[in-house]
Design a protein around this motif. Sequence first.
Motif, PDB file in Angstrom:
ATOM      1  N   GLU A 255       0.948  -1.195   0.016  1.00  0.00           N
ATOM      2  CA  GLU A 255       0.212   0.061  -0.028  1.00  0.00           C
ATOM      3  C   GLU A 255       0.792   0.828   0.004  1.00  0.00           C
ATOM      4  O   GLU A 255       0.325   2.234  -0.474  1.00  0.00           O
ATOM      5  CB  GLU A 255      -1.109  -0.216   1.745  1.00  0.00           C
ATOM      6  CG  GLU A 255      -1.589   1.142   1.206  1.00  0.00           C
ATOM      7  CD  GLU A 255      -2.977   1.033   2.749  1.00  0.00           C
ATOM      8  OE1 GLU A 255      -4.744   0.867   2.427  1.00  0.00           O
ATOM      9  OE2 GLU A 255      -2.317   0.764   3.157  1.00  0.00           O
ATOM     10  N   ASN A 256       2.286   1.058   0.963  1.00  0.00           N
ATOM     11  CA  ASN A 256       2.881   2.606   1.160  1.00  0.00           C
ATOM     12  C   ASN A 256       2.949   2.260  -0.477  1.00  0.00           C
ATOM     13  O   ASN A 256       3.480   3.525  -0.810  1.00  0.00           O
ATOM     14  CB  ASN A 256       3.789   2.528   1.979  1.00  0.00           C
ATOM     15  CG  ASN A 256       3.132   2.395   3.780  1.00  0.00           C
ATOM     16  OD1 ASN A 256       2.088   3.324   3.629  1.00  0.00           O
ATOM     17  ND2 ASN A 256       3.485   1.656   4.362  1.00  0.00           N
ATOM     18  N   ALA A 257       3.800   1.665  -0.484  1.00  0.00           N
ATOM     19  CA  ALA A 257       4.698   1.583  -2.390  1.00  0.00           C
ATOM     20  C   ALA A 257       3.611   2.153  -3.513  1.00  0.00           C
ATOM     21  O   ALA A 257       3.881   3.900  -4.303  1.00  0.00           O
ATOM     22  CB  ALA A 257       5.427   0.407  -2.226  1.00  0.00           C
ATOM     23  N   VAL A 258       2.825   1.773  -3.688  1.00  0.00           N
ATOM     24  CA  VAL A 258       1.565   1.936  -4.566  1.00  0.00           C
ATOM     25  C   VAL A 258       1.470   3.470  -4.606  1.00  0.00           C
ATOM     26  O   VAL A 258       0.940   4.489  -5.723  1.00  0.00           O
ATOM     27  CB  VAL A 258       0.191   0.638  -4.500  1.00  0.00           C
ATOM     28  CG1 VAL A 258      -0.718   1.455  -6.102  1.00  0.00           C
ATOM     29  CG2 VAL A 258       1.279  -0.218  -4.548  1.00  0.00           C
ATOM     30  N   TYR A 259       0.492   3.768  -3.486  1.00  0.00           N
ATOM     31  CA  TYR A 259      -0.113   5.357  -3.117  1.00  0.00           C
ATOM     32  C   TYR A 259       0.881   6.269  -3.526  1.00  0.00           C
ATOM     33  O   TYR A 259       1.182   7.477  -3.156  1.00  0.00           O
ATOM     34  CB  TYR A 259      -0.971   5.294  -1.732  1.00  0.00           C
ATOM     35  CG  TYR A 259      -2.021   4.484  -2.123  1.00  0.00           C
ATOM     36  CD1 TYR A 259      -3.125   4.766  -3.462  1.00  0.00           C
ATOM     37  CD2 TYR A 259      -2.872   3.423  -1.143  1.00  0.00           C
ATOM     38  CE1 TYR A 259      -4.256   4.463  -3.047  1.00  0.00           C
ATOM     39  CE2 TYR A 259      -4.051   2.970  -1.267  1.00  0.00           C
ATOM     40  CZ  TYR A 259      -4.812   2.520  -1.930  1.00  0.00           C
ATOM     41  OH  TYR A 259      -5.664   2.960  -2.577  1.00  0.00           O
ATOM     42  N   GLY A 260       2.260   5.552  -2.670  1.00  0.00           N
ATOM     43  CA  GLY A 260       3.725   6.634  -2.478  1.00  0.00           C
ATOM     44  C   GLY A 260       4.252   6.922  -3.769  1.00  0.00           C
ATOM     45  O   GLY A 260       4.282   8.266  -3.925  1.00  0.00           O
ATOM     46  N   GLN A 261       3.913   6.378  -4.760  1.00  0.00           N
ATOM     47  CA  GLN A 261       4.689   6.643  -6.218  1.00  0.00           C
ATOM     48  C   GLN A 261       3.005   7.503  -7.100  1.00  0.00           C
ATOM     49  O   GLN A 261       3.120   8.413  -7.580  1.00  0.00           O
ATOM     50  CB  GLN A 261       4.571   5.196  -6.576  1.00  0.00           C
ATOM     51  CG  GLN A 261       4.965   5.272  -8.358  1.00  0.00           C
ATOM     52  CD  GLN A 261       5.469   4.030  -8.933  1.00  0.00           C
ATOM     53  OE1 GLN A 261       5.266   2.896  -8.042  1.00  0.00           O
ATOM     54  NE2 GLN A 261       5.749   4.275 -10.575  1.00  0.00           N
ATOM     55  N   LEU A 262       2.230   7.120  -6.954  1.00  0.00           N
ATOM     56  CA  LEU A 262       1.023   7.570  -6.689  1.00  0.00           C
ATOM     57  C   LEU A 262       1.278   9.387  -6.942  1.00  0.00           C
ATOM     58  O   LEU A 262       0.531  10.221  -7.680  1.00  0.00           O
ATOM     59  CB  LEU A 262      -0.388   7.422  -6.784  1.00  0.00           C
ATOM     60  CG  LEU A 262      -0.363   5.957  -7.928  1.00  0.00           C
ATOM     61  CD1 LEU A 262      -2.031   4.990  -6.815  1.00  0.00           C
ATOM     62  CD2 LEU A 262      -0.623   6.106  -8.906  1.00  0.00           C
ATOM     63  N   PHE A 263       1.155   9.872  -5.172  1.00  0.00           N
ATOM     64  CA  PHE A 263       0.973  10.750  -5.016  1.00  0.00           C
ATOM     65  C   PHE A 263       1.921  11.773  -5.057  1.00  0.00           C
ATOM     66  O   PHE A 263       2.067  12.891  -5.422  1.00  0.00           O
ATOM     67  CB  PHE A 263       0.768  10.831  -3.236  1.00  0.00           C
ATOM     68  CG  PHE A 263      -0.657  10.347  -3.307  1.00  0.00           C
ATOM     69  CD1 PHE A 263      -1.559  11.310  -3.151  1.00  0.00           C
ATOM     70  CD2 PHE A 263      -0.725   9.001  -2.278  1.00  0.00           C
ATOM     71  CE1 PHE A 263      -3.154  11.844  -2.470  1.00  0.00           C
ATOM     72  CE2 PHE A 263      -2.009   9.081  -1.880  1.00  0.00           C
ATOM     73  CZ  PHE A 263      -3.032  10.413  -1.879  1.00  0.00           C
ATOM     74  N   CYS A 264       2.647  11.451  -5.291  1.00  0.00           N
ATOM     75  CA  CYS A 264       4.222  12.264  -6.029  1.00  0.00           C
ATOM     76  C   CYS A 264       4.059  12.148  -7.496  1.00  0.00           C
ATOM     77  O   CYS A 264       4.861  13.350  -7.971  1.00  0.00           O
ATOM     78  CB  CYS A 264       5.831  10.391  -5.947  1.00  0.00           C
ATOM     79  SG  CYS A 264       6.465  11.232  -4.392  1.00  0.00           S
ATOM     80  N   ALA A 265       3.890  11.282  -7.967  1.00  0.00           N
ATOM     81  CA  ALA A 265       3.009  11.264  -9.756  1.00  0.00           C
ATOM     82  C   ALA A 265       2.038  12.800  -9.748  1.00  0.00           C
ATOM     83  O   ALA A 265       2.842  13.662 -10.895  1.00  0.00           O
ATOM     84  CB  ALA A 265       2.489  10.643 -10.041  1.00  0.00           C
ATOM     85  N   LEU A 266       1.305  12.902  -8.700  1.00  0.00           N
ATOM     86  CA  LEU A 266       0.310  14.234  -8.687  1.00  0.00           C
ATOM     87  C   LEU A 266       1.522  15.408  -7.427  1.00  0.00           C
ATOM     88  O   LEU A 266       0.947  16.534  -9.247  1.00  0.00           O
ATOM     89  CB  LEU A 266      -0.869  13.652  -7.501  1.00  0.00           C
ATOM     90  CG  LEU A 266      -1.552  12.980  -7.941  1.00  0.00           C
ATOM     91  CD1 LEU A 266      -2.628  12.596  -7.022  1.00  0.00           C
ATOM     92  CD2 LEU A 266      -2.005  13.327  -9.221  1.00  0.00           C
TER      93      LEU A 266
END
Length: 307
Positions: A255-266
């Motif tokens: 969860e941390n890796a997936v959402y972390g990557q997505l929020f940094c893309a935002l």
Amino acid sequence: MKNSITITSILQSMLTPEEVQRVVKLIGYEDKARKFTVYHLLQYWCMAALEQWGSYRSSVDYAALCGLSVVHYSRFSTKAAEVPFSVFKELFHLLALRAENGQPLQVVETLGSKHDGPMSEALAQPDYILVMDRAYGKLERLDHFKTHGQSFVIRLRDNVHLEKPHALRRLTKPDSSVIRDITCQLGSPQCRSRQRHRVVMFRDFEGREIRVVTDLMQVTAEQIAQIYKARWQIEVFFRWIKQHLNIPTLFGTTENAVYGQLFCALIVYVLLNWLFVAAQTSWPQHAVLSFARFSRLFLLQNYLLNG
């Protein structure tokens, strides 16, 4: 100057390491690392989104070319799974608030296997007007919003019956797109709203009839129509995200890796949009450059940024 160095320097000017550390402490995560901190992870994720890195393993070579601190890919993957994604979510909200360029101030992550309807209740804030599409127009929810002082403008499904309509007095404007302005109960005898609601019917940009329900009584029907039409900016944002979010692959499965990557893309999206708006003041008046084109040129280093 390389675009990779430019984006990291802009990131540091907008979110300093000290500010990131304060957010880390606020979330309750203890960052004990010295060589690869949360701030280093933020830089890695942002560059991965900007340059579309393919995996943890390949990131090591790219990081060296970008001037970032080089670590073993296993350290990158371990840190990504360890740091709570709420850190990057909070940084995104902070950055969007500072940019002041029409970016979303709040994002709530959900799973595709669950309906988003109940999430609208979590987003309720009496200081704001909820503007939503028809997927969120559950009758019980509309009654709840009205009795609890939550203002809203929500599109109705086409099959929702309007019971006991009463026309409201209004000044008719020649160029108005409004067709009808009434109060009524919503639904059938088997499932009907307890409250009477205001319903405004108007035509959209393509001439289609739209019905929206609202609790707003002190504004004109035309203003209500404009409020709902402004919601289209959210659709534009989602379209850009799907086309240009720059995540060809998800590096991790936690969860941390997936959402972390997505929020940094935002975060990268907000930075690029901020640069796009700022750069427009220096363009010739006849020049036309879309945000998507600007993003591609920035990545290809064909556009020189001053400052």
